[in-house]
Design a protein around this motif. Structure first.
Motif, PDB file in Angstrom:
ATOM      1  N   LEU A  69       0.836  -1.189   0.000  1.00 28.91           N
ATOM      2  CA  LEU A  69       0.000   0.000   0.000  1.00 28.91           C
ATOM      3  C   LEU A  69       0.877   1.247   0.000  1.00 28.91           C
ATOM      4  N   ASP A  70       0.368   2.290  -0.589  1.00 27.79           N
ATOM      5  CA  ASP A  70       1.082   3.560  -0.642  1.00 27.79           C
ATOM      6  C   ASP A  70       1.267   4.096   0.779  1.00 27.79           C
ATOM      7  N   ASP A  71       2.394   4.722   1.048  1.00 23.92           N
ATOM      8  CA  ASP A  71       2.672   5.218   2.395  1.00 23.92           C
ATOM      9  C   ASP A  71       1.852   6.453   2.764  1.00 23.92           C
ATOM     10  N   LYS A  72       0.997   6.903   1.867  1.00 23.67           N
ATOM     11  CA  LYS A  72       0.115   8.026   2.205  1.00 23.67           C
ATOM     12  C   LYS A  72      -1.131   7.558   2.972  1.00 23.67           C
ATOM     13  N   TYR A  73      -1.230   6.236   3.224  1.00 22.47           N
ATOM     14  CA  TYR A  73      -2.367   5.686   3.963  1.00 22.47           C
ATOM     15  C   TYR A  73      -1.934   5.080   5.292  1.00 22.47           C
ATOM     16  N   ASP A  74      -2.791   5.214   6.289  1.00 22.14           N
ATOM     17  CA  ASP A  74      -2.643   4.493   7.550  1.00 22.14           C
ATOM     18  C   ASP A  74      -3.546   3.270   7.436  1.00 22.14           C
ATOM     19  N   ALA A  75      -2.971   2.090   7.476  1.00 24.75           N
ATOM     20  CA  ALA A  75      -3.730   0.861   7.245  1.00 24.75           C
ATOM     21  C   ALA A  75      -3.870   0.007   8.501  1.00 24.75           C
ATOM     22  N   LYS A  76      -3.687   0.595   9.674  1.00 24.48           N
ATOM     23  CA  LYS A  76      -3.716  -0.182  10.913  1.00 24.48           C
ATOM     24  C   LYS A  76      -5.058  -0.862  11.168  1.00 24.48           C
ATOM     25  N   LYS A  77      -6.157  -0.238  10.755  1.00 22.33           N
ATOM     26  CA  LYS A  77      -7.487  -0.792  11.017  1.00 22.33           C
ATOM     27  C   LYS A  77      -8.171  -1.272   9.737  1.00 22.33           C
ATOM     28  N   VAL A  78      -7.384  -1.610   8.744  1.00 21.33           N
ATOM     29  CA  VAL A  78      -7.924  -1.982   7.448  1.00 21.33           C
ATOM     30  C   VAL A  78      -8.646  -3.338   7.508  1.00 21.33           C
ATOM     31  N   SER A  79      -9.685  -3.474   6.694  1.00 18.70           N
ATOM     32  CA  SER A  79     -10.340  -4.778   6.509  1.00 18.70           C
ATOM     33  C   SER A  79     -10.235  -5.127   5.032  1.00 18.70           C
ATOM     34  N   ILE A  80     -10.073  -6.427   4.757  1.00 15.76           N
ATOM     35  CA  ILE A  80      -9.828  -6.903   3.396  1.00 15.76           C
ATOM     36  C   ILE A  80     -10.881  -7.944   3.049  1.00 15.76           C
ATOM     37  N   ASP A  81     -11.475  -7.815   1.866  1.00 14.09           N
ATOM     38  CA  ASP A  81     -12.489  -8.768   1.421  1.00 14.09           C
ATOM     39  C   ASP A  81     -12.498  -8.782  -0.110  1.00 14.09           C
ATOM     40  N   ILE A  82     -13.325  -9.646  -0.676  1.00 12.28           N
ATOM     41  CA  ILE A  82     -13.500  -9.705  -2.123  1.00 12.28           C
ATOM     42  C   ILE A  82     -14.747  -8.905  -2.466  1.00 12.28           C
ATOM     43  N   ASP A  83     -14.609  -7.929  -3.353  1.00  6.75           N
ATOM     44  CA  ASP A  83     -15.739  -7.110  -3.783  1.00  6.75           C
ATOM     45  C   ASP A  83     -16.466  -7.744  -4.962  1.00  6.75           C
ATOM     46  N   ASP A  84     -15.709  -8.330  -5.896  1.00 12.27           N
ATOM     47  CA  ASP A  84     -16.322  -8.933  -7.078  1.00 12.27           C
ATOM     48  C   ASP A  84     -15.411 -10.041  -7.595  1.00 12.27           C
ATOM     49  N   PHE A  85     -16.034 -11.060  -8.210  1.00 12.22           N
ATOM     50  CA  PHE A  85     -15.298 -12.180  -8.800  1.00 12.22           C
ATOM     51  C   PHE A  85     -16.087 -12.662 -10.006  1.00 12.22           C
ATOM     52  N   TYR A  86     -15.438 -12.659 -11.163  1.00 14.19           N
ATOM     53  CA  TYR A  86     -16.071 -13.203 -12.355  1.00 14.19           C
ATOM     54  C   TYR A  86     -14.982 -13.758 -13.271  1.00 14.19           C
ATOM     55  N   TYR A  87     -15.402 -14.478 -14.301  1.00 16.67           N
ATOM     56  CA  TYR A  87     -14.447 -15.130 -15.188  1.00 16.67           C
ATOM     57  C   TYR A  87     -14.942 -15.068 -16.627  1.00 16.67           C
ATOM     58  N   GLU A  88     -14.032 -15.354 -17.548  1.00 15.32           N
ATOM     59  CA  GLU A  88     -14.375 -15.489 -18.958  1.00 15.32           C
ATOM     60  C   GLU A  88     -13.481 -16.563 -19.563  1.00 15.32           C
ATOM     61  N   ILE A  89     -13.970 -17.192 -20.623  1.00 13.95           N
ATOM     62  CA  ILE A  89     -13.211 -18.223 -21.324  1.00 13.95           C
ATOM     63  C   ILE A  89     -12.536 -17.563 -22.522  1.00 13.95           C
ATOM     64  N   ILE A  90     -11.224 -17.771 -22.650  1.00 16.03           N
ATOM     65  CA  ILE A  90     -10.437 -17.155 -23.714  1.00 16.03           C
ATOM     66  C   ILE A  90      -9.924 -18.255 -24.657  1.00 16.03           C
ATOM     67  N   ASN A  91     -10.376 -18.234 -25.905  1.00 14.98           N
ATOM     68  CA  ASN A  91      -9.913 -19.144 -26.960  1.00 14.98           C
ATOM     69  C   ASN A  91      -9.994 -20.622 -26.582  1.00 14.98           C
ATOM     70  N   GLU A  92     -10.944 -21.003 -25.771  1.00 15.80           N
ATOM     71  CA  GLU A  92     -11.134 -22.393 -25.313  1.00 15.80           C
ATOM     72  C   GLU A  92      -9.893 -22.981 -24.638  1.00 15.80           C
ATOM     73  N   LYS A  93      -8.938 -22.137 -24.262  1.00 17.36           N
ATOM     74  CA  LYS A  93      -7.709 -22.612 -23.625  1.00 17.36           C
ATOM     75  C   LYS A  93      -7.529 -22.071 -22.219  1.00 17.36           C
ATOM     76  N   TYR A  94      -8.014 -20.866 -22.003  1.00 19.01           N
ATOM     77  CA  TYR A  94      -7.741 -20.188 -20.735  1.00 19.01           C
ATOM     78  C   TYR A  94      -9.038 -19.781 -20.035  1.00 19.01           C
ATOM     79  N   LEU A  95      -8.970 -19.838 -18.738  1.00 17.41           N
ATOM     80  CA  LEU A  95     -10.019 -19.287 -17.886  1.00 17.41           C
ATOM     81  C   LEU A  95      -9.426 -18.016 -17.288  1.00 17.41           C
ATOM     82  N   ARG A  96      -9.938 -16.869 -17.702  1.00 15.97           N
ATOM     83  CA  ARG A  96      -9.437 -15.591 -17.184  1.00 15.97           C
ATOM     84  C   ARG A  96     -10.304 -15.200 -15.996  1.00 15.97           C
ATOM     85  N   VAL A  97      -9.679 -15.116 -14.819  1.00 17.32           N
ATOM     86  CA  VAL A  97     -10.416 -14.730 -13.615  1.00 17.32           C
ATOM     87  C   VAL A  97     -10.133 -13.273 -13.290  1.00 17.32           C
ATOM     88  N   HIS A  98     -11.186 -12.590 -12.885  1.00 17.40           N
ATOM     89  CA  HIS A  98     -11.115 -11.194 -12.469  1.00 17.40           C
ATOM     90  C   HIS A  98     -11.534 -11.145 -11.001  1.00 17.40           C
TER      91      HIS A  98
END
Length: 125
Positions: A69-98
């Protein structure tokens, strides 16, 4: 303050992927040293290799995550979670996860203004 950190990764699936029938995401992200978010994503699921197949192939991918994290932030009380998760199939070879990582409770640190005093040298004659 909330911050979204986007993460994208391509996962190669063999022999090919036609359709994902199930997928899940688990994570163990945590704050380290008050300035880094570290951990890993564990993505598991099943997929079919063509439209007529009833059998499924399984996959599991463990992806490391490490960001400072950038040093311009105080992260002592930070909480971390997943906001969004989705995927797409690329050329029938790859699963691209976002994966959008949500970092909440960041506090913006105001930098103290520093006054510069110009010192003139004293010249004695």
């Amino acid at each position: 303050m909330k911050q979204i950190i986007p993460f994208v990764k391509d996962i190669k699936l063999e022999p090919k992927v036609y359709d994902v029938t199930s997928i899940s995401l688990e994570h163990d992200l945590k704050l380290e040293n008050n300035d880094s978010i570290v951990g890993e994503f564990n993505i598991t699921g099943k997929y079919r290799i063509n439209s007529v197949s009833i059998s499924e192939e399984s996959f599991e991918e463990i992806i490391p995550f490490d960001i400072t994290l950038d040093d311009k932030y105080d992260a002592k009380k930070v909480s971390i979670d997943i906001d969004d998760f989705y995927y797409e199939i690329i050329n029938e070879k790859y699963l691209r996860v976002h994966i959008d990582v949500l970092v909440d409770n960041l506090i913006y640190l105001k930098k103290e203004e520093k006054k510069i005093i110009k010192n003139e040298p004293i010249i004695e004659e």
